[in-house]
Design an enzyme around this catalytic site. Structure first.
Site, PDB file in Angstrom:
ATOM      1  N   THR A 133      19.449  39.283  64.766  1.00  0.00           N
ATOM      2  CA  THR A 133      19.947  38.219  63.885  1.00  0.00           C
ATOM      3  C   THR A 133      20.524  38.777  62.586  1.00  0.00           C
ATOM      4  O   THR A 133      20.136  39.868  62.143  1.00  0.00           O
ATOM      5  CB  THR A 133      18.760  37.278  63.560  1.00  0.00           C
ATOM      6  OG1 THR A 133      19.142  36.391  62.523  1.00  0.00           O
ATOM      7  CG2 THR A 133      17.524  38.042  63.091  1.00  0.00           C
ATOM      8  N   ASP A 134      21.385  37.991  61.958  1.00  0.00           N
ATOM      9  CA  ASP A 134      21.911  38.385  60.645  1.00  0.00           C
ATOM     10  C   ASP A 134      20.832  38.291  59.561  1.00  0.00           C
ATOM     11  O   ASP A 134      20.988  38.845  58.474  1.00  0.00           O
ATOM     12  CB  ASP A 134      23.132  37.531  60.254  1.00  0.00           C
ATOM     13  CG  ASP A 134      22.882  36.031  60.240  1.00  0.00           C
ATOM     14  OD1 ASP A 134      21.745  35.598  60.509  1.00  0.00           O
ATOM     15  OD2 ASP A 134      23.840  35.278  59.960  1.00  0.00           O
ATOM     16  N   GLU A 135      19.730  37.577  59.866  1.00  0.00           N
ATOM     17  CA  GLU A 135      18.698  37.361  58.833  1.00  0.00           C
ATOM     18  C   GLU A 135      18.031  38.670  58.402  1.00  0.00           C
ATOM     19  O   GLU A 135      17.408  38.719  57.342  1.00  0.00           O
ATOM     20  CB  GLU A 135      17.625  36.385  59.330  1.00  0.00           C
ATOM     21  CG  GLU A 135      18.200  35.056  59.721  1.00  0.00           C
ATOM     22  CD  GLU A 135      17.260  33.878  59.565  1.00  0.00           C
ATOM     23  OE1 GLU A 135      16.166  34.036  59.027  1.00  0.00           O
ATOM     24  OE2 GLU A 135      17.659  32.790  59.992  1.00  0.00           O
ATOM     25  N   TYR A 159       9.744  35.863  59.911  1.00  0.00           N
ATOM     26  CA  TYR A 159      10.602  35.930  61.109  1.00  0.00           C
ATOM     27  C   TYR A 159      11.589  37.092  60.994  1.00  0.00           C
ATOM     28  O   TYR A 159      11.680  37.943  61.881  1.00  0.00           O
ATOM     29  CB  TYR A 159      11.356  34.603  61.301  1.00  0.00           C
ATOM     30  CG  TYR A 159      12.564  34.736  62.216  1.00  0.00           C
ATOM     31  CD1 TYR A 159      12.401  34.975  63.583  1.00  0.00           C
ATOM     32  CD2 TYR A 159      13.872  34.668  61.717  1.00  0.00           C
ATOM     33  CE1 TYR A 159      13.511  35.127  64.423  1.00  0.00           C
ATOM     34  CE2 TYR A 159      14.976  34.817  62.548  1.00  0.00           C
ATOM     35  CZ  TYR A 159      14.794  35.037  63.902  1.00  0.00           C
ATOM     36  OH  TYR A 159      15.878  35.202  64.729  1.00  0.00           O
ATOM     37  N   LYS A 163      11.859  40.577  63.222  1.00  0.00           N
ATOM     38  CA  LYS A 163      13.056  40.966  63.980  1.00  0.00           C
ATOM     39  C   LYS A 163      13.543  42.341  63.498  1.00  0.00           C
ATOM     40  O   LYS A 163      13.960  43.177  64.303  1.00  0.00           O
ATOM     41  CB  LYS A 163      14.175  39.932  63.796  1.00  0.00           C
ATOM     42  CG  LYS A 163      13.948  38.605  64.484  1.00  0.00           C
ATOM     43  CD  LYS A 163      13.888  38.676  66.003  1.00  0.00           C
ATOM     44  CE  LYS A 163      15.208  38.998  66.648  1.00  0.00           C
ATOM     45  NZ  LYS A 163      15.133  38.970  68.134  1.00  0.00           N
TER      46      LYS A 163
END
Ligand code: NAD
Ligand code: DAU
Length: 351
Positions: A133-135, A159, A163
């Protein structure tokens, strides 16, 4: 030949399976634990397809993953399985550590054991994709450039941190053991089969149920929205042509604020399924902000565009219409979820 994916009963995984089977003859094995987010109804239409195999297994159970990989001898492993909801990670982070870190570790260990026993031809065609993810890159200020693959990992939620840890493990298995791994970092997806706790399906669901539509903080946070089919196609390109050891950012070139998204959905629903005496935007309710809320995500996808010839095809204005119409046509799919322990979580999160 066979590919093995994890998390195929979730939002992106189920869209990937549908798309894969519509374009390939190759078998696909779906390894999914069927957590609250996994939904076998999303795959009902293909459950009897001879090219599709389902295995209900926890990716963090290493011995079971060893067995599955040895049983199916896949030419590729694509890891979609994750705990994926930021708000849940703030409330109960433990499951995120188990699946997003220990789960990735177990997939890497089992794949390493398998990979080293392959002959050189099979070794050359084997690949693992860690879907991320970009997060992991943290939050951008309004004036900052979009995230490139060179951005530092600066995760802000449990989260995102879990990741990031999974991605670091994946990278290290490539560098240390020569395991053929690619990592993809994608922006926010939307489309059919998304669990109605995420902004877009929650807004559609609450509107149709005449419930408040919660906007966190000032609603001016920005996400870079990508239609799920475009994400699935990007992963297929990485599988076919991605260079081992590389990371590919995948984004929609489509930055929109949360409040604009919600207003677009309300206006569309006013057209398609009007309320009796009111407009849907009357349901919008500003609530307390998400702790540590990332202000802006935006992805620079130049690398995957130039190197793998991928680009997004679905404009937001088309994709959101497809999505809203899908939820209107598939109320039974939604009701099946919302009749379970869904309400408990929603009440807890939005009270
Ligand atoms: P999702 O929550 O809809 O689905 C996750 C799936 O994983 C479910 O089917 C669940 O049953 C399964 N799962 C969870 N824990 C498991 C375990 N221990 N073992 C086996 N299966 C397990 O998630 P999604 O939105 O489809 O996201 C898929 C992947 O894409 C995730 O890795 C996520 O981090 C990543 N991603 C999502 C988005 C997005 O906008 N949704 C964007 C970028 C990246
Ligand atoms: O960027 C990719 C990520 O996008 C994925 O890795 C995650 O798995 C996925 O869940 C998504 O994370 P977000 O936190 O961006 O998505 P969510 O739909 O939860 O929220 C989108 C934005 O809307 C965010 O700024 C929070 C806000 N929001 C969300 C909900 C559920 C609200 O204002 N109200 C809400 O009720």
């Amino acid at each position: 030949m066979t590919i093995l994916i994890t998390g195929g009963a979730g939002f992106i995984g189920s869209n990937f399976i549908h798309r894969w089977l519509s374009k390939n003859e190759e078998k696909i094995v779906n390894v999914d634990l069927l957590t609250y987010a996994g939904n076998i109804n999303s795959l009902k239409d293909i459950s009897n397809d001879k090219r599709y195999i389902f295995e209900k297994v926890d990716i963090a159970e290493k011995s079971k993953i060893y067995k599955l990989i040895n049983k199916y001898e896949p030419r590729a492993v694509i890891n979609f399985a994750a705990e994926s909801h930021v708000d849940r990670s703030i409330h109960s982070p433990e499951a995120f550590i188990r699946t997003n870190i220990n789960g990735v570790f177990s997939l890497l260990e089992a794949s390493k054991d398998y990979f080293f026993r392959l002959n050189s031809n099979k070794k050359n065609s084997f690949k693992i994709i860690q879907v991320s993810t970009d997060e992991v890159y943290g939050s951008l200020k309004e004036e900052e450039d979009k995230f490139t693959e060179q951005n530092q990992y600066l995760p802000n939620s449990p989260y995102a941190a879990s990741k990031a840890a999974g991605d670091h493990l994946a990278r290290s298995y490539c560098k240390t053991y020569g395991l053929p791994v690619c990592i993809t970092n994608c922006s926010n997806n939307y489309g059919p089969y998304q669990f109605p706790e995420k902004l877009i399906p929650l807004t559609i669901h609450n509107a149709l149920e005449n419930k408040q539509i919660p906007i966190y903080g000032d609603g001016r946070q920005i996400r870079d929205w990508l239609f799920v089919d475009d994400h699935c196609d990007a992963i297929c390109e990485v599988l076919a042509k991605g260079t081992v050891g590389e990371t590919y950012n995948i984004g929609g070139d489509n930055e929109i604020t949360n409040i604009d998204i919600v207003n677009i959905i309300c206006a569309k629903l006013d057209e398609l399924s009007p309320m009796k005496d009111n407009k849907y935007d009357s349901l919008i309710s500003y609530v307390k902000d998400r702790p540590g809320h990332d202000r802006r995500y935006a992805i620079n996808s130049t690398k995957i565009k130039n190197e793998l010839n991928w680009k997004p095809h679905i404009k937001f204005i088309e994709g959101i219409d497809i999505t809203i119409q899908w939820y209107l046509d598939n109320q039974a799919w939604v009701k099946n979820i919302t009749s379970g322990d869904y309400k408990e979580w929603i009440d807890l999160n939005y009270k």
